[in-house]
Scaffold this active site. Structure first.
Site, short mmCIF file in Angstrom:
data_model
loop_
_atom_site.label_atom_id
_atom_site.label_comp_id
_atom_site.label_asym_id
_atom_site.label_seq_id
_atom_site.Cartn_x
_atom_site.Cartn_y
_atom_site.Cartn_z
N ASP A 18 12.94 18.74 42.82
CA ASP A 18 11.28 18.88 43.07
C ASP A 18 10.87 19.73 42.14
O ASP A 18 11.12 20.90 41.70
CB ASP A 18 12.10 19.57 44.55
CG ASP A 18 10.14 19.74 44.95
OD1 ASP A 18 9.65 19.38 44.58
OD2 ASP A 18 10.56 20.19 46.22
N GLY A 40 2.15 12.88 47.77
CA GLY A 40 3.69 12.36 47.36
C GLY A 40 3.17 13.86 46.39
O GLY A 40 3.19 14.85 47.37
N VAL A 41 3.42 14.14 45.17
CA VAL A 41 3.80 15.38 44.44
C VAL A 41 2.55 16.05 44.87
O VAL A 41 3.05 17.82 44.79
CB VAL A 41 3.97 14.73 42.97
CG1 VAL A 41 2.92 15.23 41.99
CG2 VAL A 41 4.99 16.67 42.40
N ASP A 42 1.78 15.29 44.71
CA ASP A 42 -0.02 16.63 44.82
C ASP A 42 0.50 17.33 45.92
O ASP A 42 0.51 18.41 46.03
CB ASP A 42 -0.98 15.31 45.38
CG ASP A 42 -2.44 16.32 44.82
OD1 ASP A 42 -2.53 17.66 44.49
OD2 ASP A 42 -3.43 15.91 44.73
N SER A 131 1.58 8.70 37.74
CA SER A 131 0.88 7.30 38.18
C SER A 131 1.91 6.75 38.26
O SER A 131 1.87 5.48 38.67
CB SER A 131 0.07 6.79 36.83
OG SER A 131 -0.73 7.30 36.63
N THR A 132 3.61 7.45 38.84
CA THR A 132 4.84 5.64 39.29
C THR A 132 4.97 6.33 40.62
O THR A 132 6.09 5.59 41.15
CB THR A 132 5.58 6.90 38.12
OG1 THR A 132 6.52 7.54 38.64
CG2 THR A 132 5.53 6.03 37.03
N TYR A 135 -0.14 4.86 42.29
CA TYR A 135 -0.64 4.12 41.72
C TYR A 135 0.13 3.10 41.37
O TYR A 135 -0.60 2.59 40.08
CB TYR A 135 -1.11 5.62 40.46
CG TYR A 135 -2.39 6.43 40.74
CD1 TYR A 135 -2.65 6.12 42.04
CD2 TYR A 135 -2.58 7.30 40.09
CE1 TYR A 135 -4.13 7.07 42.60
CE2 TYR A 135 -4.20 7.94 41.02
CZ TYR A 135 -4.35 7.61 41.90
OH TYR A 135 -5.85 8.47 42.49
N1 AR6 Z 1 9.05 16.98 42.69
C1 AR6 Z 1 9.35 15.50 41.73
N2 AR6 Z 1 8.55 14.39 41.85
C2 AR6 Z 1 8.18 13.73 42.42
C3 AR6 Z 1 8.31 14.82 43.81
C4 AR6 Z 1 8.37 16.25 43.72
N3 AR6 Z 1 8.10 17.28 44.76
N4 AR6 Z 1 7.40 13.93 44.84
C5 AR6 Z 1 6.78 12.87 44.30
N5 AR6 Z 1 7.56 12.92 42.89
P1 AR6 Z 1 2.57 10.20 43.23
P2 AR6 Z 1 1.08 9.42 41.24
C6 AR6 Z 1 7.61 11.98 42.58
O1 AR6 Z 1 2.86 9.34 44.34
O2 AR6 Z 1 1.40 7.71 41.67
C7 AR6 Z 1 -1.20 11.46 45.36
O3 AR6 Z 1 -1.60 11.35 46.69
C8 AR6 Z 1 7.46 10.14 42.85
O4 AR6 Z 1 8.85 10.06 43.45
O5 AR6 Z 1 3.03 11.77 43.85
O6 AR6 Z 1 0.59 9.59 40.54
C9 AR6 Z 1 -2.35 11.67 44.44
O7 AR6 Z 1 -3.41 12.96 44.98
C10 AR6 Z 1 6.95 9.83 41.77
O8 AR6 Z 1 7.61 9.11 40.62
O9 AR6 Z 1 1.49 10.12 41.97
C11 AR6 Z 1 -3.22 10.99 44.12
O10 AR6 Z 1 -4.37 10.21 44.95
C12 AR6 Z 1 6.11 10.49 41.07
O11 AR6 Z 1 6.74 11.85 41.71
C13 AR6 Z 1 -2.14 9.88 44.02
O12 AR6 Z 1 -1.29 10.21 45.46
C14 AR6 Z 1 4.53 10.03 41.38
O13 AR6 Z 1 4.17 9.58 42.21
C15 AR6 Z 1 -1.00 9.60 42.42
O14 AR6 Z 1 -0.47 8.56 42.39
#
Ligand code: AR6
Length: 183
Positions: A18, A40-42, A131-132, A135
Site C-alpha cells: 500500500d 483508487g489510490v487517490d 493511469s493503470t 484510466y
Molecule cells: N497503493 C498502491 N497502489 C494502489 C493503491 C494503493 N493503496 N490503490 C490502488 N493502487 P487508480 P488511475 C494501484 O485507478 O488509473 C481516481 O478516481 C492500482 O492497482 O488509482 O491513474 C482518480 O481520482 C493501479 O495499478 O489510478 C482519477 O479519477 C494504480 O494504483 C482516476 O482514479 C492506479 O490506479 C485515476 O486513475
C-alpha cells in the site's frame, strides 16, 4: 556526470503493498485534473492522509488551476497524517488505445513529479502505477514508461536519491520486475 548503471539500479526499488504506508519523503498520487479526490489510490491517499490534503488541493485548485491541473503536470501538498511528508499529485492520461499520445503524457507525469522532488530536495519518492487502474493504461506498457523515465531522470539528477515503485497486485509486480530487468 551520468550515474553508472550499477548505482542507478541501487537507487530504484520495487515494493508490493500500500503506497500510503511507505516511509518516504513523498508519495505520488494518481489523481485527476479536478484535484478534488476520487477512487483508487487517490481515495486511499485522502482517506489515510486526512482532510488537510484535500484542503490544500482545494486551495491550489482555486489559486493556480481554476480549470483543473493539466494532464502530465504535477503539484505537491502536505502528506497530512501519512508517513510521507508530501503528496505529489499528477493527472495521468486515460487510455484511448495508445494513438492519442498517451505514452508521452504518461512520461510527462513521471518527469513532472521527479522535477518537483528534485527542486524540493526530497530524497525518496514512491510512485504507484499512474493511469493503470481506472484510466485503463495497459500495465506492461505503463511499467516500461515508468522505468524508462525514472532511469533517465535519476541518471541526470542526484535527488531524489531513491525511487520506489509500489505495486498492489502480483501481475504488476511481475511486469515491473521484467521492465527493471531490461536494459
Ligand atoms: N497503493 C498502491 N497502489 C494502489 C493503491 C494503493 N493503496 N490503490 C490502488 N493502487 P487508480 P488511475 C494501484 O485507478 O488509473 C481516481 O478516481 C492500482 O492497482 O488509482 O491513474 C482518480 O481520482 C493501479 O495499478 O489510478 C482519477 O479519477 C494504480 O494504483 C482516476 O482514479 C492506479 O490506479 C485515476 O486513475
Amino acid at each position: 556526470m551520468p550515474t553508472p548503471l550499477a548505482d542507478l539500479a541501487a537507487r530504484i526499488r520495487l515494493v508490493q503493498g500500500d503506497i500510503t504506508r511507505q516511509p518516504v519523503a513523498a508519495i505520488v498520487n494518481a489523481a485527476n485534473s479536478s484535484l478534488l479526490g476520487g477512487g483508487g489510490v487517490d481515495g486511499a491517499i485522502h482517506r489515510a492522509g486526512g482532510p488537510q490534503i484535500l484542503e490544500e488541493c482545494r486551495h491550489l485548485r482555486e489559486r493556480l488551476y481554476p480549470s483543473g491541473l493539466p494532464m502530465g503536470q504535477a503539484v505537491a501538498t502536505t502528506g497530512g497524517n501519512l508517513p510521507a511528508k508530501y503528496v505529489i499529485h499528477t493527472a495521468g492520461p486515460v487510455w484511448h488505445g495508445g494513438k492519442q499520445h498517451e505514452a508521452e503524457q504518461l512520461a510527462a507525469c513521471y518527469q513532472s513529479c521527479l522535477k518537483i522532488a528534485s527542486a524540493r530536495q526530497l530524497d525518496s519518492v514512491a510512485f504507484p502505477g499512474i493511469s493503470t487502474g481506472i484510466y485503463g493504461y495497459p500495465k506492461a506498457e505503463a511499467a516500461a514508461v515508468a522505468v524508462r523515465e525514472v532511469r533517465a531522470f535519476l541518471s541526470q539528477h542526484p535527488v531524489p536519491a531513491t525511487v520506489t515503485f509500489v505495486v498492489f497486485d502480483d501481475e504488476s509486480r511481475r511486469l515491473y520486475e521484467q521492465a527493471l530487468a531490461g536494459a
